[in-house]
Design a protein around this motif. Structure first.
Motif, PDB file in Angstrom:
ATOM      1  N   ILE A  18       0.845  -1.186   0.000  1.00 36.94           N
ATOM      2  CA  ILE A  18       0.000   0.000   0.000  1.00 36.94           C
ATOM      3  C   ILE A  18       0.882   1.239   0.000  1.00 36.94           C
ATOM      4  O   ILE A  18       1.852   1.339   0.766  1.00 36.94           O
ATOM      5  N   LEU A  19       0.541   2.181  -0.896  1.00 33.38           N
ATOM      6  CA  LEU A  19       1.243   3.456  -0.975  1.00 33.38           C
ATOM      7  C   LEU A  19       0.366   4.545  -0.352  1.00 33.38           C
ATOM      8  O   LEU A  19      -0.786   4.724  -0.753  1.00 33.38           O
ATOM      9  N   THR A  72       5.489   5.267   1.658  1.00 37.75           N
ATOM     10  CA  THR A  72       4.826   6.571   1.787  1.00 37.75           C
ATOM     11  C   THR A  72       5.481   7.612   0.886  1.00 37.75           C
ATOM     12  O   THR A  72       6.649   7.487   0.510  1.00 37.75           O
ATOM     13  N   ALA A  73       4.688   8.632   0.538  1.00 33.18           N
ATOM     14  CA  ALA A  73       5.177   9.764  -0.247  1.00 33.18           C
ATOM     15  C   ALA A  73       4.519  11.028   0.288  1.00 33.18           C
ATOM     16  O   ALA A  73       3.354  11.011   0.702  1.00 33.18           O
ATOM     17  N   CYS A  74       5.285  12.141   0.293  1.00 34.46           N
ATOM     18  CA  CYS A  74       4.769  13.387   0.849  1.00 34.46           C
ATOM     19  C   CYS A  74       4.061  14.259  -0.185  1.00 34.46           C
ATOM     20  O   CYS A  74       3.462  15.275   0.167  1.00 34.46           O
ATOM     21  N   ASP A  75       4.151  13.875  -1.469  1.00 33.97           N
ATOM     22  CA  ASP A  75       3.434  14.631  -2.509  1.00 33.97           C
ATOM     23  C   ASP A  75       3.293  13.751  -3.747  1.00 33.97           C
ATOM     24  O   ASP A  75       3.834  12.636  -3.823  1.00 33.97           O
ATOM     25  N   GLY A  76       2.565  14.272  -4.748  1.00 26.59           N
ATOM     26  CA  GLY A  76       2.284  13.492  -5.941  1.00 26.59           C
ATOM     27  C   GLY A  76       3.513  13.146  -6.749  1.00 26.59           C
ATOM     28  O   GLY A  76       3.611  12.049  -7.302  1.00 26.59           O
ATOM     29  N   ARG A  77       4.447  14.072  -6.830  1.00 22.05           N
ATOM     30  CA  ARG A  77       5.655  13.807  -7.614  1.00 22.05           C
ATOM     31  C   ARG A  77       6.438  12.639  -7.038  1.00 22.05           C
ATOM     32  O   ARG A  77       6.885  11.746  -7.771  1.00 22.05           O
ATOM     33  N   LEU A 118      -2.610  -0.962  -3.702  1.00 22.00           N
ATOM     34  CA  LEU A 118      -3.597   0.065  -3.349  1.00 22.00           C
ATOM     35  C   LEU A 118      -2.880   1.351  -2.951  1.00 22.00           C
ATOM     36  O   LEU A 118      -1.804   1.310  -2.340  1.00 22.00           O
ATOM     37  N   MET A 119      -3.474   2.467  -3.317  1.00 24.12           N
ATOM     38  CA  MET A 119      -2.909   3.766  -2.965  1.00 24.12           C
ATOM     39  C   MET A 119      -3.950   4.578  -2.208  1.00 24.12           C
ATOM     40  O   MET A 119      -5.111   4.662  -2.620  1.00 24.12           O
TER      41      MET A 119
END
Length: 365
Positions: free
Chosen positions: A5-6, A29-34, A48-49
């Protein structure tokens, strides 16, 4: 295998809360779309995101658009995070491919339940796709086996004619090639485009050798007579059409269950001696009441017979043969098919000449 899961959210607190709640999954995990897109590019097999829509660098809508454009990412299911008053954003996100949404402030229990449901759905879909692939493979294998059985049966039946010196193998090869050339050409015309599909053309070509299969029931004294037949003998010879149809229908107990290629073979065998003006046999059909396979086979069979040497006649040259075909338009042959035949006559004549040369070489040796 543990699902991956992202979590994409510019709030470190929300990322931490959601990650803690999903401790039993493989979490990235990511802190923004890029950053999210960079992670997805490295590993597109994310199950799944969880995607926040409002982020300063590449928002959630832009991420959804990128995923939608790239077929490699189609397996990623997305749950979007919205604020309670962002109904329009929820709708927009769902239209862009998200499968669900949850509002902030987060209801952790609700989010957990939705994630579990969507992952189970995805797992069920994956298993269904695998089952479908296995089923498709089995169907393809059975289809290949049926086609092989069909072709072996056809070759065996035609072999009976060749053994009795009724037809040469070259006649079978030539008529199949001519049928393919003629059908492919007619397929380009509006009147035949929807009728002569690739599948139907394949049936016509495959069953062409069966047009005279009924001749196995004709006595040798007539079948192999090295001279023209008497009226009485010709009456017996004409029965080969009926014999052919009977042979092809022999094991069919319900006409609604006739396989398509058998139906085509029956039409070729049963109607290739009908004439467009109604003077043919066995039923005296006329015009388009004659099945298309019969109208096609009529011109091909007569053409090849004229171009070939027979015990009772020499071979015609191509000019004389084409002249006869032209003269019989609207009489023996369907005018529309004659027109198509004449448009590809050079290609058809080339087929004949190639095999005539082969037969001459065989006779020389």
């Amino acid at each position: 295998m543990v699902s991956k899961i992202l979590i994409v959210d510019d709030s470190s607190t929300d990322r931490l809360i959601i990650s803690g709640m999903l401790y039993d999954y493989d979490i990235v995990t990511a802190c923004d779309g890029r950053e999210a897109m960079q992670l997805i590019a490295k590993d597109p097999h994310i199950d799944l995101m969880i995607l926040d829509l409002n982020m300063p660098i590449m928002n959630g809508f832009e991420v959804l658009n990128e995923i939608k454009r790239n077929p490699a990412y189609k397996e990623i299911r997305t749950i979007i995070l919205t604020n309670s008053d962002e109904v329009d954003n929820e709708v927009k996100g769902l239209k862009l491919g998200a499968v669900d949404y949850i509002r902030k402030p987060l209801n952790i229990e609700s989010l957990r339940i939705r994630i579990d449901i969507h992952l189970r759905l995805k797992d069920a879909q994956r298993k269904m796709e695998q089952d479908n692939e296995r089923l498709d493979a089995m169907v393809a294998k059975k289809t290949r086996e049926l086609v092989a059985t069909r072709d072996i049966t056809i070759h065996a039946l035609v072999g009976l004619l060749e053994v009795r010196n009724v037809e040469s193998s070259n006649h079978t090869i030539r008529t199949k090639k001519i049928m393919r050339v003629l059908c492919r050409h007619l397929q380009k015309k509006e009147a035949y485009r929807d009728i002569l599909t690739d599948e139907y053309i394949n049936e016509l070509v495959t069953t062409t050798p069966l047009h005279d299969i009924g001749k196995v029931g004709i006595p040798d004294r007539i079948l192999l007579k090295p001279d023209r037949l008497t009226d009485e003998e010709y009456t017996i010879m004409k029965k080969h059409v009926v014999y052919g149809v009977q042979a092809l229908k022999d094991e069919i107990h319900d006409e609604k269950d006739i396989p398509s290629f058998i139906k085509t073979a029956i039409e070729i065998a049963g109607s290739h001696h009908e004439k467009f003006d109604g003077t043919g046999y066995p039923l005296g059909l006329s015009g388009e009441s004659i099945p298309l396979p019969g109208r096609l086979m009529a011109i091909i069979d007569v053409y090849d017979a004229l171009m070939s040497k027979r015990v009772y006649k020499p071979a015609y040259d191509s000019s004389r043969t084409i002249q006869y075909i032209t003269e019989q338009s609207g009489k023996h042959f369907d005018p529309a098919i004659v027109q198509g035949f004449l448009e590809v006559k050079d290609e058809i004549i080339a087929i004949s000449l190639e095999h005539i040369q082969e037969e001459l070489l065989e006779e020389a040796y």
